[in-house]
Motif scaffolding. Sequence first.
Motif, PDB file in Angstrom:
ATOM      1  N   SER A 318      69.206 -38.764  96.676  1.00  0.00           N
ATOM      2  CA  SER A 318      68.723 -40.104  97.042  1.00  0.00           C
ATOM      3  C   SER A 318      68.657 -41.042  95.845  1.00  0.00           C
ATOM      4  O   SER A 318      69.050 -42.211  95.924  1.00  0.00           O
ATOM      5  CB  SER A 318      67.350 -40.016  97.702  1.00  0.00           C
ATOM      6  N   GLU A 319      68.152 -40.551  94.720  1.00  0.00           N
ATOM      7  CA  GLU A 319      68.010 -41.419  93.557  1.00  0.00           C
ATOM      8  C   GLU A 319      69.371 -41.885  93.051  1.00  0.00           C
ATOM      9  O   GLU A 319      69.560 -43.061  92.729  1.00  0.00           O
ATOM     10  CB  GLU A 319      67.259 -40.690  92.443  1.00  0.00           C
ATOM     11  N   ALA A 320      70.316 -40.967  93.020  1.00  0.00           N
ATOM     12  CA  ALA A 320      71.667 -41.337  92.576  1.00  0.00           C
ATOM     13  C   ALA A 320      72.304 -42.320  93.549  1.00  0.00           C
ATOM     14  O   ALA A 320      72.979 -43.273  93.136  1.00  0.00           O
ATOM     15  CB  ALA A 320      72.530 -40.086  92.444  1.00  0.00           C
ATOM     16  N   MET A 321      72.088 -42.107  94.862  1.00  0.00           N
ATOM     17  CA  MET A 321      72.659 -43.013  95.861  1.00  0.00           C
ATOM     18  C   MET A 321      72.060 -44.406  95.726  1.00  0.00           C
ATOM     19  O   MET A 321      72.785 -45.410  95.786  1.00  0.00           O
ATOM     20  CB  MET A 321      72.411 -42.448  97.266  1.00  0.00           C
ATOM     21  N   ALA A 322      70.757 -44.473  95.529  1.00  0.00           N
ATOM     22  CA  ALA A 322      70.094 -45.777  95.383  1.00  0.00           C
ATOM     23  C   ALA A 322      70.579 -46.489  94.124  1.00  0.00           C
ATOM     24  O   ALA A 322      70.874 -47.691  94.147  1.00  0.00           O
ATOM     25  CB  ALA A 322      68.586 -45.596  95.352  1.00  0.00           C
ATOM     26  N   ASN A 323      70.660 -45.760  93.009  1.00  0.00           N
ATOM     27  CA  ASN A 323      71.125 -46.375  91.764  1.00  0.00           C
ATOM     28  C   ASN A 323      72.567 -46.848  91.877  1.00  0.00           C
ATOM     29  O   ASN A 323      72.918 -47.933  91.408  1.00  0.00           O
ATOM     30  CB  ASN A 323      70.995 -45.380  90.605  1.00  0.00           C
ATOM     31  N   TYR A 324      73.410 -46.035  92.517  1.00  0.00           N
ATOM     32  CA  TYR A 324      74.806 -46.439  92.677  1.00  0.00           C
ATOM     33  C   TYR A 324      74.906 -47.717  93.509  1.00  0.00           C
ATOM     34  O   TYR A 324      75.613 -48.666  93.130  1.00  0.00           O
ATOM     35  CB  TYR A 324      75.623 -45.323  93.327  1.00  0.00           C
ATOM     36  N   MET A 325      74.207 -47.770  94.629  1.00  0.00           N
ATOM     37  CA  MET A 325      74.312 -48.953  95.485  1.00  0.00           C
ATOM     38  C   MET A 325      73.689 -50.178  94.832  1.00  0.00           C
ATOM     39  O   MET A 325      74.184 -51.301  94.998  1.00  0.00           O
ATOM     40  CB  MET A 325      73.703 -48.661  96.859  1.00  0.00           C
ATOM     41  N   ALA A 326      72.612 -49.995  94.053  1.00  0.00           N
ATOM     42  CA  ALA A 326      72.020 -51.122  93.325  1.00  0.00           C
ATOM     43  C   ALA A 326      72.998 -51.644  92.275  1.00  0.00           C
ATOM     44  O   ALA A 326      73.186 -52.863  92.123  1.00  0.00           O
ATOM     45  CB  ALA A 326      70.714 -50.691  92.669  1.00  0.00           C
ATOM     46  N   LEU A 327      73.633 -50.727  91.563  1.00  0.00           N
ATOM     47  CA  LEU A 327      74.619 -51.129  90.565  1.00  0.00           C
ATOM     48  C   LEU A 327      75.826 -51.800  91.215  1.00  0.00           C
ATOM     49  O   LEU A 327      76.368 -52.781  90.685  1.00  0.00           O
ATOM     50  CB  LEU A 327      75.066 -49.911  89.756  1.00  0.00           C
ATOM     51  N   LYS A 328      76.232 -51.288  92.366  1.00  0.00           N
ATOM     52  CA  LYS A 328      77.367 -51.897  93.073  1.00  0.00           C
ATOM     53  C   LYS A 328      77.008 -53.317  93.517  1.00  0.00           C
ATOM     54  O   LYS A 328      77.837 -54.232  93.459  1.00  0.00           O
ATOM     55  CB  LYS A 328      77.736 -51.036  94.287  1.00  0.00           C
ATOM     56  N   PHE A 329      75.782 -53.510  93.962  1.00  0.00           N
ATOM     57  CA  PHE A 329      75.321 -54.840  94.349  1.00  0.00           C
ATOM     58  C   PHE A 329      75.395 -55.784  93.154  1.00  0.00           C
ATOM     59  O   PHE A 329      75.925 -56.903  93.249  1.00  0.00           O
ATOM     60  CB  PHE A 329      73.885 -54.754  94.880  1.00  0.00           C
ATOM     61  N   LEU A 330      74.864 -55.352  92.006  1.00  0.00           N
ATOM     62  CA  LEU A 330      74.857 -56.197  90.818  1.00  0.00           C
ATOM     63  C   LEU A 330      76.274 -56.481  90.333  1.00  0.00           C
ATOM     64  O   LEU A 330      76.594 -57.608  89.948  1.00  0.00           O
ATOM     65  CB  LEU A 330      74.045 -55.525  89.702  1.00  0.00           C
ATOM     66  N   TYR A 331      77.113 -55.467  90.360  1.00  0.00           N
ATOM     67  CA  TYR A 331      78.495 -55.649  89.904  1.00  0.00           C
ATOM     68  C   TYR A 331      79.219 -56.664  90.788  1.00  0.00           C
ATOM     69  O   TYR A 331      79.989 -57.496  90.302  1.00  0.00           O
ATOM     70  CB  TYR A 331      79.238 -54.315  89.928  1.00  0.00           C
ATOM     71  N   THR A 332      78.966 -56.612  92.085  1.00  0.00           N
ATOM     72  CA  THR A 332      79.621 -57.534  93.009  1.00  0.00           C
ATOM     73  C   THR A 332      79.107 -58.952  92.833  1.00  0.00           C
ATOM     74  O   THR A 332      79.877 -59.919  92.897  1.00  0.00           O
ATOM     75  CB  THR A 332      79.405 -57.074  94.460  1.00  0.00           C
ATOM     76  N   MET A 333      77.818 -59.101  92.614  1.00  0.00           N
ATOM     77  CA  MET A 333      77.226 -60.434  92.515  1.00  0.00           C
ATOM     78  C   MET A 333      77.529 -61.117  91.183  1.00  0.00           C
ATOM     79  O   MET A 333      77.744 -62.326  91.131  1.00  0.00           O
ATOM     80  CB  MET A 333      75.705 -60.348  92.713  1.00  0.00           C
ATOM     81  N   HIS A 334      77.539 -60.360  90.105  1.00  0.00           N
ATOM     82  CA  HIS A 334      77.810 -60.954  88.796  1.00  0.00           C
ATOM     83  C   HIS A 334      79.300 -61.238  88.645  1.00  0.00           C
ATOM     84  O   HIS A 334      80.146 -60.443  89.053  1.00  0.00           O
ATOM     85  CB  HIS A 334      77.367 -60.013  87.674  1.00  0.00           C
ATOM     86  N   ALA A 335      79.619 -62.367  88.031  1.00  0.00           N
ATOM     87  CA  ALA A 335      81.017 -62.691  87.726  1.00  0.00           C
ATOM     88  C   ALA A 335      81.508 -61.767  86.621  1.00  0.00           C
ATOM     89  O   ALA A 335      80.822 -61.565  85.620  1.00  0.00           O
ATOM     90  CB  ALA A 335      81.131 -64.145  87.285  1.00  0.00           C
ATOM     91  N   GLN A 336      82.687 -61.207  86.807  1.00  0.00           N
ATOM     92  CA  GLN A 336      83.236 -60.280  85.811  1.00  0.00           C
ATOM     93  C   GLN A 336      84.164 -61.042  84.863  1.00  0.00           C
ATOM     94  O   GLN A 336      85.376 -60.871  84.869  1.00  0.00           O
ATOM     95  CB  GLN A 336      83.952 -59.136  86.526  1.00  0.00           C
ATOM     96  N   LEU A 337      83.563 -61.890  84.038  1.00  0.00           N
ATOM     97  CA  LEU A 337      84.324 -62.715  83.097  1.00  0.00           C
ATOM     98  C   LEU A 337      84.222 -62.151  81.687  1.00  0.00           C
ATOM     99  O   LEU A 337      83.244 -61.474  81.348  1.00  0.00           O
ATOM    100  CB  LEU A 337      83.802 -64.154  83.109  1.00  0.00           C
TER     101      LEU A 337
END
Length: 692
Positions: A318-337
């Motif tokens: 669960s902890e790994a799944m939550a961290n992965y999805m939180a990181l995926k959310f941040l990666y998607t929202m932040h501009a990758q410039l």
Amino acid sequence: MRLPLIVFKFILIVINVVKLCDSFPTPTTPSPLDVQSFRETFAARMKSFMNTSVDPCHDFYEYACGNYPNVIEDNEITKKQNVLADLTHVIDAFVDEILQKERQPDELYFEELQTVKQYLESCNKAQLWPLAPSEEYLKVIETIGGFPAVDSAWNVSAFDWFNMTAHLIRFDVVGLIKEEIFLKHPFPPYYEIPRIGFDFDVYLDNIASNESAGYKHNVKIMKELLELYGVNSTKSDEVVSQVVEFWQEVVVYQDKAKDRRSCRAAALEDDLDEYEFPKWNSLFEIAWDAKDSFICDDCDCPCDWYFKKLDDMSANRSEAMANYMALKFLYTMHAQLKSTKLQHQHCVDQIKRSVPVILTHFYMKEHYSTEDQKEVEEIVVELKAKFIQLIETLDWLDDESRIGNTITMNTLQTEVGEIVDPMSDTYIREIKQLNLTENYDANNLELAKFRVNMQHYAFLQADLDENASPLGVLNAIQVNAFYNLVTHRVNVLAGIMFPPVFHRHLPQSVKYGSLGYIVGHEIAHSLEYRGRKFEKLFKNHTTYSEESAKVMYNRSRCFVEHHSNFTVPLLDIKLNRTKNTLESVADSGGLREAFVAYKTVANEKLTVKNNSEHLETLPGLDLSPEKTFFLSFAQVYCAKYGVKEYWNEIYADHPMDRYRVLSTLQHFEEFSTTYNCSMGTPMNPEKKCRVW
């Protein structure tokens, strides 16, 4: 209307070889000098991509595109750099012009466009590079499942991985479930297993070792985000290790559930063939604000066995799944410039993704050429006629199948430019519902939710017009042409009608080698056999007899066997992709019929003019019209590939650019004849595959 200088920006973006004129003649009355100047510039562009030290009979892709990676400017916000992706920059220039133009308050959609401009202004002013942590994003994560890496009070007992991934759908983020919208009215959702990872897809082959490029790339992204949000290096290493261990376990299940047949086999092995995953209702409550589930009846069912495995994993992961999805959310929202240089382009891209219908309205009104449309329509008509003639003569079709395919072609509709739809006005009016402020991060979240709401909008309407189209196809400024199996229509969108795919001043050899091939490819898709259920659902007539269907299958399998001869550089993996079969067949048939159509046009239409040969060549290229045709086809797919791009495409539906060019030409006798390739050379193998 004068032709805007924007059409030339494509060439300037791709390579700085020629300074273009400050003006261009009106398209309706081009002078010979202006056409000649345009062709000289275009030929210089084509030549700059070529590696003429390579024998075209040994490797035509390298011959046509070998220098492309050396002359193209790096663009960090483009997922993959290739010629068609470069074409999107031309569209960006038009979008800029639409957004910057002064307008009167009484103009149609004035208020909606002002809202779009408000987002653009906040995006341009925001600090997108270097990245700064966002409290707005963290607030959302806290409410949808949490981020244990940064929250010491995170409660595992309150966490549900399925609920968190359902919430991610609301923000247009792909977590552990990928939502798609079915193209058939009334456009219900269906769900797929997404690839794991960030912008470098994770597979069994590339995540097993911490020395692989996939491992290193994804770990780098995670560590940078964790550092940005205040996680110390010791904790970061622990979080990353847990996420990677989760990936290594989940990709094993993904490999076993890669298609419907393998999913069923895995379920049978675990005595779960009748199992139904019980949580789907909660997804619709969260992602759709709906109480009942309504997965598309006509689509493949989601692999419930796979989602049960994820559910079982959550007991320990669960902890790994939550961290992965939180990181995926941040990666998607932040501009990758990587700098502020392309910030404005990123902002424009966000607008194109989110409100394409209003941009389509203004582009078609202010920039679209109906003269171009007429010529493209002529190309489409010519290609369709060639396929009808082909069906009459193919020796492997029996009478029943010949009749069925003739009906298919005679009923095939075509549409060039945009898809006129009764829902377009509604989608544009909804823009006023956006609640924007001066806070960019809040606006970015609002825009993401708006995108998803619009994707869901049509299905949730009780009185949806039966002639409505799915939102995704109403974006006429995308660089695309496609066959819609639901409407049985080939659409050539306005966004693809630019050089190098199309321009009225280009020779017919270039137009048919690029746009003609693309149209032919889509027409070939309309002739595919996908089973009786498919024909009953979409065609209402039998296209193939059982005997012809078997012959078609065997001929198609030839392409799969041929692909196994290709080894992907940098990965050292051989291609053996059944998944690419339909695309390879469409490539082969599309190019063949485009060549036949071109020869007809060259013989019937150009011979009435003086020096027809000269009209069909490009100055400075020193190639015959036929050679130019094949070069134009190949250069549609010039691309810049690294390890990441190879991994992201090796299991995709479409073949990689390099191999779709090589495979298509290797099986075409006219190519070998044109370039004088001896039998047995790499580009002229003895065994050839052909369906159409």
